[in-house]
Enzyme design. Structure first.
Site, short mmCIF file in Angstrom:
data_model
loop_
_atom_site.label_atom_id
_atom_site.label_comp_id
_atom_site.label_asym_id
_atom_site.label_seq_id
_atom_site.Cartn_x
_atom_site.Cartn_y
_atom_site.Cartn_z
CG HIS A 37 -1.70 1.22 1.45
ND1 HIS A 37 -3.00 1.37 1.01
CD2 HIS A 37 -1.37 2.39 2.06
CE1 HIS A 37 -3.44 2.57 1.34
NE2 HIS A 37 -2.47 3.22 1.99
CD GLU A 38 1.92 3.32 3.70
OE1 GLU A 38 2.07 4.41 3.10
OE2 GLU A 38 0.97 3.11 4.48
CG HIS A 41 0.31 6.12 -0.60
ND1 HIS A 41 -0.74 6.90 -1.05
CD2 HIS A 41 -0.13 5.53 0.55
CE1 HIS A 41 -1.76 6.78 -0.21
NE2 HIS A 41 -1.42 5.95 0.76
#
Length: 303
Positions: free
Chosen positions: A144-145, A148
Site C-alpha cells: 500500500h505504501e 503511494h
C-alpha cells in the site's frame, strides 16, 4: 495519514513565514498603493502558494523522520529487519521504482510513505504494526505504501495544495482590501492598507485555510482507494490487504503526529470532512467489489 497532516502543517508554517515576510517587506502596501492590482495579487498568491507547497514537499522526508523518530534501516540487525527491507525491495522492483529508504518507528500499528520524488522516498512501519500482523498482512501494508510512491501521491498533493494556497491568499487579501475600504469610508484618503486590512485578511486566511484543508483531505481519501488497489495488484491478491484492514479495524490504530496524518495506513479525523482516510469498511468494500488482480498464466509447453 501521517504524511498528509505533516505536509499540511509544514505547508501552513511555511506559508505563514512567507506571508509575514511579505508583509514586513511591504508587499501588501505595494499591491494596494493605487487600488488593488488583481493581476499582481494573483501572481503574488501563486508564488507564495506554490512556493510554500513545494518547500513543504522538499522537507517532507526530514520532517517525517523527525516527528516519528523513525530509524532508517541501513544494515538489518535481525531477521525481521532483513525481511522488511527485502520485502520493500521486491515490491519496489515490481512497481518499477528505485529502492526507497526503509525505517521503523515505535508506536501503535501504523505505516507511512513520504518523499519529494519516487527516487527519494521513505517507507516506514511501526513496531506495533509488525507485532500485531502476520507477514502477509505486513507485506500488504508495505505494498500500500509503495503504491503511494508509485502513484506519485506526494507530488499530486503538493500541486493540489499549491492551488488551494493560491486561492486562500488571493481571496483573503482581496476581501481584506474590501473590508478596509468599507471601514475607512469614502472621505478618508488612502495611504496604503490600514488596520482593517491586516486584521480581516489574517482572519479570512485562517477561515479559508480551514476550508481548503477539506478539499485537500477529499483528494487524500480518493488516493487511499487507489493505493489499496495498487497494493492488491502488487501482491497479486486482494485478500492480504483486506485482511490487513480488518486487523486494523480490530486494533487501536496508532495516532501519528498531527503534522503527519495523511499518509498512514490507518487513521482519519474526528470529522469525516477533515479525515485523510476513508472508513476502513469502505476501503474493504471497495477491494471486495473490485475485479481481482490478474496473475500471470503459466505457458503450456508441448511434449
Amino acid at each position: 495519514m501521517k504524511r498528509v497532516v505533516l505536509f499540511l502543517l509544514t505547508n501552513l508554517a511555511v506559508i505563514a513565514v512567507l506571508s509575514i515576510t511579505a508583509r514586513i517587506l511591504g508587499v501588501d502596501r505595494f499591491l494596494t498603493a493605487n487600488g488593488l492590482n488583481m493581476g499582481m495579487l494573483l501572481a503574488f498568491a501563486a508564488l507564495i502558494g506554490f512556493g510554500g507547497a513545494f518547500i513543504s514537499l522538499l522537507m517532507s522526508k526530514t520532517m517525517a523522520k523527525w516527528s516519528t523518530r523513525a530509524r532508517v534501516i541501513e544494515r538489518p540487525g535481525n531477521q525481521d529487519e532483513a525481511w522488511l527491507v527485502d520485502t520493500v525491495r521486491q515490491l519496489s522492483k515490481k512497481a518499477g521504482l528505485p529502492m526507497p529508504e526503509v525505517a521503523i518507528f515505535d508506536g501503535a500499528p501504523n505505516a507511512f510513505a513520504t518523499g519529494a520524488s519516487k527516487s527519494k522516498s521513505l517507507v516506514a512501519v511501526s513496531t506495533g504494526l509488525l507485532q500485531s500482523m502476520d507477514r502477509k498482512q505486513v507485506a500488504a501494508v508495505l505494498a500500500h505504501e509503495v503504491a503511494h510512491v508509485e502513484n506519485g501521491d506526494m507530488v499530486t498533493l503538493t500541486l493540489i495544495q499549491g492551488v488551494v494556497n493560491t486561492f486562500v491568499i488571493f481571496l483573503s487579501r482581496a476581501l481584506g482590501y474590501l473590508v478596509d475600504n468599507f471601514l475607512r469610508g469614502d472621505n478618508e484618503e488612502s495611504t496604503g492598507p490600514g488596520i482593517g486590512y491586516w486584521i480581516s485578511s489574517i482572519a479570512f486566511e485562517i477561515v479559508f485555510g480551514v476550508l481548503a484543508s477539506i478539499v485537500v483531505m477529499y483528494f487524500s481519501r480518493k488516493r487511499e482507494f487507489r493505493a489499496d488497489a495498487g497494493a492488491a495488484k502488487l501482491m497479486g491478491d486482494r485478500r492480504p490487504m483486506i485482511d490487513a484492514l480488518r486487523t486494523l479495524g480490530g486494533l487501536q490504530a496508532g495516532q501519528l503526529p498531527k503534522e503527519m496524518a495523511a499518509s498512514g495506513i490507518a487513521g482519519g479525523g474526528m470529522m469525516a470532512l477533515f479525515s485523510s482516510h476513508p472508513p476502513l469498511e469502505s476501503r474493504i468494500a471497495a477491494l471486495e467489489s473490485a475485479t481481482p488482480p490478474s496473475t500471470p498464466t503459466p505457458s503450456r509447453r508441448g511434449s
